[in-house]
Design a protein around this motif. Structure first.
Motif, mmCIF file in Angstrom:
data_model
loop_
_atom_site.group_PDB
_atom_site.id
_atom_site.type_symbol
_atom_site.label_atom_id
_atom_site.label_comp_id
_atom_site.label_asym_id
_atom_site.label_seq_id
_atom_site.Cartn_x
_atom_site.Cartn_y
_atom_site.Cartn_z
ATOM 1 N N VAL A 255 0.862 -1.218 0.097
ATOM 2 C CA VAL A 255 -0.350 0.020 0.058
ATOM 3 C C VAL A 255 0.587 0.865 0.176
ATOM 4 O O VAL A 255 0.399 2.323 -1.206
ATOM 5 N N THR A 256 1.935 1.148 0.809
ATOM 6 C CA THR A 256 3.092 2.060 1.603
ATOM 7 C C THR A 256 3.655 2.895 -0.353
ATOM 8 O O THR A 256 3.591 3.426 -1.535
ATOM 9 N N LEU A 257 3.942 1.686 -0.963
ATOM 10 C CA LEU A 257 4.769 2.052 -2.208
ATOM 11 C C LEU A 257 3.180 2.214 -3.237
ATOM 12 O O LEU A 257 4.015 2.901 -4.097
ATOM 13 N N SER A 258 2.606 2.283 -3.246
ATOM 14 C CA SER A 258 1.117 2.081 -4.640
ATOM 15 C C SER A 258 0.890 3.831 -4.199
ATOM 16 O O SER A 258 0.929 4.687 -5.225
ATOM 17 N N VAL A 259 1.090 4.068 -2.811
ATOM 18 C CA VAL A 259 0.764 5.609 -2.908
ATOM 19 C C VAL A 259 2.000 6.242 -2.662
ATOM 20 O O VAL A 259 1.833 7.282 -4.025
ATOM 21 N N PHE A 260 3.045 5.763 -2.720
ATOM 22 C CA PHE A 260 4.300 6.677 -3.654
ATOM 23 C C PHE A 260 4.289 6.305 -5.578
ATOM 24 O O PHE A 260 4.739 7.514 -5.115
ATOM 25 N N ALA A 261 4.206 5.573 -5.348
ATOM 26 C CA ALA A 261 4.106 5.870 -6.979
ATOM 27 C C ALA A 261 2.960 6.390 -7.510
ATOM 28 O O ALA A 261 2.938 6.885 -8.602
ATOM 29 N N TYR A 262 1.866 6.184 -6.825
ATOM 30 C CA TYR A 262 0.722 7.544 -7.867
ATOM 31 C C TYR A 262 1.251 9.142 -7.063
ATOM 32 O O TYR A 262 0.834 9.616 -8.062
ATOM 33 N N LEU A 263 1.984 8.709 -6.177
ATOM 34 C CA LEU A 263 2.323 10.098 -5.487
ATOM 35 C C LEU A 263 2.953 10.560 -6.802
ATOM 36 O O LEU A 263 2.952 12.228 -7.347
ATOM 37 N N TYR A 264 4.240 9.620 -7.287
ATOM 38 C CA TYR A 264 5.270 10.307 -8.039
ATOM 39 C C TYR A 264 4.943 11.038 -9.167
ATOM 40 O O TYR A 264 4.154 11.244 -9.907
ATOM 41 N N LEU A 265 4.013 9.927 -10.064
ATOM 42 C CA LEU A 265 3.332 9.997 -11.104
ATOM 43 C C LEU A 265 2.435 11.473 -11.617
ATOM 44 O O LEU A 265 2.319 12.074 -12.367
ATOM 45 N N PRO B 25 -8.343 9.858 -10.508
ATOM 46 C CA PRO B 25 -7.178 8.811 -10.371
ATOM 47 C C PRO B 25 -6.450 7.542 -11.790
ATOM 48 O O PRO B 25 -5.315 7.618 -11.989
ATOM 49 N N LEU B 26 -7.682 7.626 -11.295
ATOM 50 C CA LEU B 26 -7.543 5.975 -13.200
ATOM 51 C C LEU B 26 -7.083 7.315 -14.225
ATOM 52 O O LEU B 26 -6.252 6.571 -14.817
ATOM 53 N N GLY B 27 -7.498 8.072 -14.523
ATOM 54 C CA GLY B 27 -7.040 9.399 -16.141
ATOM 55 C C GLY B 27 -6.183 9.533 -15.665
ATOM 56 O O GLY B 27 -4.666 9.305 -16.175
ATOM 57 N N THR B 28 -5.382 9.929 -14.421
ATOM 58 C CA THR B 28 -4.142 10.356 -13.969
ATOM 59 C C THR B 28 -3.133 9.541 -14.413
ATOM 60 O O THR B 28 -1.698 9.784 -15.258
ATOM 61 N N ILE B 29 -3.304 8.294 -13.794
ATOM 62 C CA ILE B 29 -1.892 7.165 -14.196
ATOM 63 C C ILE B 29 -2.184 6.854 -15.566
ATOM 64 O O ILE B 29 -1.307 7.095 -15.830
ATOM 65 N N LEU B 30 -3.460 6.386 -16.225
ATOM 66 C CA LEU B 30 -3.593 6.553 -18.127
ATOM 67 C C LEU B 30 -2.826 7.357 -18.389
ATOM 68 O O LEU B 30 -1.660 7.694 -19.466
ATOM 69 N N SER B 31 -2.945 8.791 -18.309
ATOM 70 C CA SER B 31 -1.918 9.695 -18.711
ATOM 71 C C SER B 31 -0.443 9.946 -18.171
ATOM 72 O O SER B 31 0.135 10.417 -19.010
ATOM 73 N N ALA B 32 -0.372 9.182 -17.574
ATOM 74 C CA ALA B 32 1.811 9.472 -16.998
ATOM 75 C C ALA B 32 1.916 8.842 -18.001
ATOM 76 O O ALA B 32 2.591 8.730 -17.665
ATOM 77 N N LEU B 33 1.777 7.566 -17.719
ATOM 78 C CA LEU B 33 1.849 6.090 -18.737
ATOM 79 C C LEU B 33 1.185 7.094 -19.817
ATOM 80 O O LEU B 33 1.747 5.421 -20.872
ATOM 81 N N GLY B 34 1.081 7.275 -20.739
ATOM 82 C CA GLY B 34 1.015 7.879 -22.157
ATOM 83 C C GLY B 34 -0.387 6.682 -22.695
ATOM 84 O O GLY B 34 -0.482 6.967 -23.647
ATOM 85 N N GLN B 35 -1.155 6.488 -21.992
ATOM 86 C CA GLN B 35 -2.455 5.805 -21.942
ATOM 87 C C GLN B 35 -3.411 6.830 -22.729
ATOM 88 O O GLN B 35 -4.109 5.917 -23.546
ATOM 89 N N ILE B 36 -3.720 8.058 -22.788
ATOM 90 C CA ILE B 36 -4.330 8.564 -23.121
ATOM 91 C C ILE B 36 -3.636 9.669 -23.724
ATOM 92 O O ILE B 36 -2.674 10.536 -22.731
ATOM 93 N N PRO B 37 -4.192 10.642 -24.929
ATOM 94 C CA PRO B 37 -3.160 11.170 -25.409
ATOM 95 C C PRO B 37 -3.481 13.100 -25.091
ATOM 96 O O PRO B 37 -4.830 13.533 -25.293
ATOM 97 N N LEU B 38 -3.456 13.403 -23.086
ATOM 98 C CA LEU B 38 -3.296 14.545 -22.966
ATOM 99 C C LEU B 38 -2.792 15.854 -23.470
ATOM 100 O O LEU B 38 -3.530 16.453 -23.911
ATOM 101 N N ILE B 39 -1.669 15.485 -23.662
ATOM 102 C CA ILE B 39 -0.825 16.858 -23.772
ATOM 103 C C ILE B 39 -0.558 17.461 -24.954
ATOM 104 O O ILE B 39 0.830 16.309 -25.332
ATOM 105 N N SER B 40 -1.269 17.476 -26.035
ATOM 106 C CA SER B 40 -1.192 17.503 -27.411
ATOM 107 C C SER B 40 0.890 18.500 -28.217
ATOM 108 O O SER B 40 1.281 18.340 -28.903
#
Ligand code: HEC
Ligand code: HEC
Length: 291
Positions: free
Chosen positions: A17-27, A165-180
């Motif tokens: 859980v701690t690692l996931s929280v850090f990973a999320y905060l990082y993203l 949150p899921l949108g943030t993860i998907l965008s950070a991982l490049g799965q949503i074309p967010l920033i043209s």
């Protein structure tokens, strides 16, 4: 013994859980830095006029470039997508009515948005697909802008793009074309005009609008959206090679292939491609057959 196992399991869980929280905060923070980045860019000035032929071409471009899918046919904007996990994506109101563009939003600001994917404050626009628009010639982009700026004001407030949150993860991982803005060659100098002829040069110019789905080389591939069918190859190594020019045009106008496959507009946007002129579809055919 059981107590020991329970203790270790608990420790492992806490660690995960701690690692996931850090990973999320990082993203979250790395994405935020990209969203807040200011682009020090001044768009190149171009000539504008509002003669009728130009406005007609502007309206045609608004249709064939799919602007209405997100901003609505009256430019008043609309919410395209609202999901509790992913976020809210709405095409903004791009008229000068209430909830729309500020009164001092000039043609230069339009160029900032369409050629560089950034807003008046030089911050990147989100979801707005300027990477497929910025190479439009000076003549076409001025026509598009002149048309848009001359539409009647619409009073409509659209909520701004919001990532959950899921949108943030998907965008950070490049799965949503967010920033043209990150996918634009900001030093690119567009041609003054591209002649509308049924040839490969014009076809290549138009095909930018197909590359977002059928990929840069038009050979297709898997969709970014989970569960969506893959994009077909639309070059000489795909079915386009077997079709005559007439069959290709028929497919893009009716959404039905010569083999009788009826395509859904939500998957292949043929309501948009049906608005292409004969010359435009011929040019696309010539170009795609050479790929
Ligand atoms: C996939 C959906 C989508 C399509 C297609 C699209 N837009 Fe947008 N557009 C958006 C969204 C979302 C925003 C709001 C972005 C933001 O505020 O970060 C936006 C913002 C804008 C803005 C406002 C920029 C600003 O400074 O606030 C303009 C102007 C604009 N779009 C014009 C167009 C035109 C013209 C087209 C067609 C060539 C087009 N858009 C196609 C989604 C889209
Ligand atoms: C929003 C994504 C999207 C865009 C943009 C798009 N396409 Fe497609 N296209 C698809 C999908 C998905 C299919 C497959 C549909 C199916 O099988 O039902 C498809 C199918 C096709 C087919 C039929 C291919 C076959 O083998 O059956 C052709 C031809 C085609 N597209 C041409 C184009 C052209 C030309 C453009 C640009 C002007 C374009 N598409 C833009 C998503 C897109």
């Amino acid at each position: 013994m059981i107590k020991r196992i329970a203790k270790i399991t608990l420790k492992v869980l806490v660690l995960i859980v701690t690692l996931s929280v850090f990973a999320y905060l990082y993203l979250f923070y790395s994405l935020n830095a990209r969203i807040e980045k200011a682009y020090a860019i001044e768009p190149r000035a171009i000539a504008f006029n509002t003669d009728v032929a130009l406005l007609v071409q502007g309206e045609h471009l608004y249709t064939i470039k799919g602007c209405a899918d997100c901003h609505g046919p009256d430019l008043g904007g609309k919410v395209m997508f609202d999901d509790l996990a992913v976020g809210v994506f709405g095409g903004s109101n791009i008229t000068y009515g209430e909830g729309g563009l500020p009164k001092d939003y000039t043609s230069k600001d339009w160029l900032r948005a369409l050629r560089h994917g950034i807003n008046k404050e030089s911050k990147p626009l989100l979801i707005m697909p300027s990477q497929e628009i910025y190479k439009l010639s000076d003549k076409d982009i001025s026509a598009l802008i002149a048309y848009c700026m001359n539409q009647p004001p619409v009073n409509n407030k659209v909520p701004p793009v919001k990532l959950r949150p899921l949108g943030t993860i998907l965008s950070a991982l490049g799965q949503i074309p967010l920033i043209s803005a990150e996918h634009i060659d900001h030093a690119y100098t567009a041609p003054v005009a591209v002649e509308a002829l049924p040839n490969a040069v014009y076809g290549e110019y138009l095909a930018v609008s197909c590359s977002g789905c059928h990929k840069q080389n038009f050979k297709g591939g898997k969709s970014e959206v989970p569960g969506m069918k893959p994009y077909p190859d639309i070059t000489a190594s795909g079915s386009v090679d077997r079709w005559s020019e007439q069959q290709f045009i028929q497919t893009l106008r009716t959404g039905t292939t010569p083999e009788g496959k009826q395509m859904k507009n939500e998957e292949m946007p043929w309501q948009m491609t049906k608005a292409y002129t004969d010359t435009e579809l011929k040019a696309l055919y010539v170009f795609l057959k050479q790929q």
